[in-house]
Design an enzyme around this catalytic site. Structure first.
Site, PDB file in Angstrom:
ATOM      1  N   GLN A 152      29.383   2.362 -83.911  1.00 48.76           N
ATOM      2  CA  GLN A 152      29.343   3.810 -84.146  1.00 48.76           C
ATOM      3  C   GLN A 152      27.903   4.322 -83.964  1.00 48.76           C
ATOM      4  OE1 GLN A 152      31.213   1.964 -86.924  1.00 48.76           O
ATOM      5  NE2 GLN A 152      32.797   2.018 -85.385  1.00 48.76           N
ATOM      6  N   LYS A 181      26.181   1.580 -76.021  1.00 47.21           N
ATOM      7  CA  LYS A 181      25.536   0.396 -76.625  1.00 47.21           C
ATOM      8  C   LYS A 181      25.982  -0.893 -75.945  1.00 47.21           C
ATOM      9  CE  LYS A 181      27.098   1.632 -80.710  1.00 47.21           C
ATOM     10  NZ  LYS A 181      27.537   3.024 -80.500  1.00 47.21           N
ATOM     11  N   ASN A 220      37.537   0.148 -85.059  1.00 47.11           N
ATOM     12  CA  ASN A 220      37.323   1.548 -84.648  1.00 47.11           C
ATOM     13  C   ASN A 220      36.311   1.627 -83.514  1.00 47.11           C
ATOM     14  OD1 ASN A 220      35.355   0.649 -86.431  1.00 47.11           O
ATOM     15  ND2 ASN A 220      35.125   2.594 -87.511  1.00 47.11           N
ATOM     16  N   ALA A 221      35.465   0.595 -83.375  1.00 47.96           N
ATOM     17  CA  ALA A 221      34.455   0.595 -82.321  1.00 47.96           C
ATOM     18  C   ALA A 221      35.106   0.291 -80.979  1.00 47.96           C
ATOM     19  CB  ALA A 221      33.401  -0.462 -82.629  1.00 47.96           C
ATOM     20  N   GLY A 222      34.435   0.652 -79.917  1.00 49.38           N
ATOM     21  CA  GLY A 222      34.934   0.322 -78.582  1.00 49.38           C
ATOM     22  C   GLY A 222      33.762   0.110 -77.652  1.00 49.38           C
ATOM     23  N   HIS A 223      33.429  -1.143 -77.383  1.00 47.85           N
ATOM     24  CA  HIS A 223      32.309  -1.431 -76.489  1.00 47.85           C
ATOM     25  C   HIS A 223      32.872  -1.902 -75.149  1.00 47.85           C
ATOM     26  CE1 HIS A 223      29.610  -2.114 -80.250  1.00 47.85           C
ATOM     27  NE2 HIS A 223      29.794  -0.865 -79.960  1.00 47.85           N
ATOM     28  N   THR A 244      38.464   3.529 -77.658  1.00 46.92           N
ATOM     29  CA  THR A 244      39.422   2.975 -78.617  1.00 46.92           C
ATOM     30  C   THR A 244      40.714   3.787 -78.638  1.00 46.92           C
ATOM     31  OG1 THR A 244      37.654   2.080 -79.951  1.00 46.92           O
ATOM     32  CG2 THR A 244      39.749   2.388 -81.069  1.00 46.92           C
ATOM     33  N   THR A 245      40.582   5.116 -78.611  1.00 49.21           N
ATOM     34  CA  THR A 245      41.776   5.954 -78.802  1.00 49.21           C
ATOM     35  C   THR A 245      42.150   6.749 -77.557  1.00 49.21           C
ATOM     36  OG1 THR A 245      40.365   7.745 -79.566  1.00 49.21           O
ATOM     37  CG2 THR A 245      41.263   6.290 -81.263  1.00 49.21           C
ATOM     38  N   GLY A 257      23.493   4.498 -64.117  1.00 44.91           N
ATOM     39  CA  GLY A 257      24.853   4.371 -63.591  1.00 44.91           C
ATOM     40  C   GLY A 257      25.629   3.400 -64.458  1.00 44.91           C
ATOM     41  N   ASP A 263      29.452   6.004 -79.133  1.00 42.88           N
ATOM     42  CA  ASP A 263      29.723   6.094 -77.695  1.00 42.88           C
ATOM     43  C   ASP A 263      28.464   6.365 -76.872  1.00 42.88           C
ATOM     44  OD1 ASP A 263      32.464   5.858 -78.395  1.00 42.88           O
ATOM     45  OD2 ASP A 263      32.489   7.998 -78.844  1.00 42.88           O
ATOM     46  N   LYS A 286      26.522  -1.769 -72.907  1.00 40.13           N
ATOM     47  CA  LYS A 286      25.737  -2.177 -71.734  1.00 40.13           C
ATOM     48  C   LYS A 286      24.346  -2.692 -72.143  1.00 40.13           C
ATOM     49  CE  LYS A 286      23.761  -0.137 -67.614  1.00 40.13           C
ATOM     50  NZ  LYS A 286      23.900   0.800 -66.518  1.00 40.13           N
TER      51      LYS A 286
END
Ligand code: IMP
Length: 440
Positions: free
Chosen positions: A240, A33, A55-58, A316-317, A431, A30, A35
């Site tokens: 991650q 990455k 499991n990742a969340g971009h 993600t969660t 920002g 988190d 951006k």
């Protein structure tokens, strides 16, 4: 192209003059990455994800709409880029189809540029059921996983009992193998006190998605070697962060893959010679989701304040992230392990209102000062952070676009980080918007 960022000029792309680049998170994930990848992908022909899974969340913005990508490489939002899900990724067919559908519903269909490695392992319903069953069994000692089936899928891979995407080339045979695996996993599930899966229901749930993604399955390693021979420009997307690495992270509170450069090589099929610049992404403070020791954690109103200002809730969660000051012990550890060439420092603006900013420069363990992360989790749980306090700048920096215009205290904060870790900071996030970045 749906991306609203203006293409960066040639000087934004490389830290050392290399053609290719790897983007790695140097904390607990988190770091922002998405951006950085988005910025660099504008000049990239091939974008590769190499490890982890859904499991990742971009987080990225498509046509003004915020999207969270889990499995698809973030570079997929740039029309020119071929996107590869490499062999080291664990692929959940349901998650992949849902992600594609969301993009298609938004008017953007990237299917023609997507390839999935025939050697990548499949995350199946039994892996998600096992993830939940293991976590329940662990009680208070649970890892706090994303429940996306990541650990059980990698466990099957290592145990040589998993199913790979290449199996999708013969769907009837795949279904037989799937059912055999489900029967085996049902024994564990029952042993763990969980409900066994209904074989027909599980097959019915997953087969349409498997059938759909079969057309993306390819020998991606050969494709990548040909692209390298044709001098194409690569971007490798880490998922991650290094402190969640299966070997070097805060074990056992880690994910189940190598999140550093090792995972990029093993998970793409390319050699170290093709990696190029190693770009480490560091958030200006620390966050962590899930359980496990977190020496700099601010379990107080200051931590709540940072969480609120930084919007620190899992992509993600949706879980609230634990927040703390910047941990330079952790960042230096990650830089050393991965030969990081340059840092992208993100979310510096979140510290705008602080009068003074502590940074952790060492730990105290049993009365002794240490400057690295201990391997033993009980030792890490005991360490006390040793802080140096730097002055804050106490003014908004989001509108600033050049390094020279940053407040002196913000420049001192950056210089302090560089001195401590021995790596230059080349990008500074000021920002959430794509344009809110200072490039040195
Ligand atoms: P798993 O990867 O779902 O097995 O979860 C293992 C640990 O890694 C948990 O603490 C998760 O919260 C954490 N984790 C996994 N993926 C991410 C991510 O993309 N960002 C932050 N933490 C993650």
């Amino acid at each position: 192209m749906s991306s609203s960022v203006s293409a960066p000029n040639s000087t934004t792309r490389s830290a050392t003059g290399a053609r290719n680049a790897v983007v790695l998170g140097l904390q607990w994930g988190d770091e922002g990455k998405g951006k950085v990848i988005d910025l660099l992908a504008a000049q990239t022909q091939v974008v590769v994800r190499c490890q982890g899974g859904a499991n990742a969340g971009h987080t990225v913005v498509v046509n003004g709409k915020k999207s969270v990508l889990h499995l698809l490489p973030s570079g997929i939002l740039h029309d020119g880029a071929r996107c590869i899900i490499g062999n080291g990724v664990v692929v959940d067919p349901l998650a992949l189809c849902a992600e594609l559908d969301e993009l298609i519903a938004g008017g953007y269909d990237p299917s023609s540029r997507l390839m999935v490695s025939d050697r990548a392992h499949l995350v199946l319903p039994c892996h998600k059921a096992l993830d939940a069953a293991f976590e329940n069994k662990k009680g208070d000692a649970k890892v706090g996983t994303t429940l996306r089936g990541i650990g059980p899928c990698y466990a099957d891979k290592v145990a040589r009992t998993g199913l790979r995407c290449s199996e999708l080339r013969d769907l009837p045979m795949f279904e037989k193998k799937l059912r055999a695996l489900l029967i085996q996993v049902n024994e564990y599930l029952v042993h763990l006190g969980a409900a066994a899966l209904d074989l027909d229901a599980a097959a019915k749930q997953i087969m349409p998605a498997c059938t759909r993604i079969a057309k993306f399955v390819a020998d991606t390693a050969s494709f990548l070697h040909e692209a390298a021979a044709a001098n194409q420009c690569f971007l490798f997307e880490g998922a991650q962060g290094v402190l969640l690495d299966i070997d070097y992270g805060t074990y056992p509170f880690v994910t189940s893959s190598n999140t550093g450069v090792g995972g990029i090589i093993a998970g793409s099929g390319l050699s170290h010679k093709q990696l190029g610049d190693i770009i480490g992404v560091v958030k200006a403070y620390s966050t962590r989701v899930g359980s496990g020791p977190f020496p700099v954690e601010l379990a107080n109103s200051k931590g709540d304040d940072i969480r609120k200002r930084g919007g620190e809730f899992g992509a993600t969660t949706g879980r609230p992230r634990r927040c703390g000051w910047l941990d330079l012990v952790a960042v230096r550890f990650s830089c050393r392990l991965n030969g990081v060439d340059a840092i992208a420092l993100t979310k510096l603006d979140i510290l705008d209102t602080e009068a003074s900013i502590p940074v952790c420069v060492a730990y105290e363990l049993d009365g002794k000062r240490i400057d690295t992360i201990p391997a033993r989790i009980d030792d890490l749980a005991k360490v006390k952070p040793i802080y140096e306090t730097l002055p804050g700048w106490q003014r908004p920096i989001s509108a600033i676009r050049t390094y020279a215009d940053l407040p002196p205290a913000a420049k001192s904060y950056i210089a302090y980080i560089e001195k401590h870790i021995g790596v230059p900071v080349r990008w500074i996030g000021t920002g959430p918007g794509r344009e809110e970045i200072v490039i040195r």
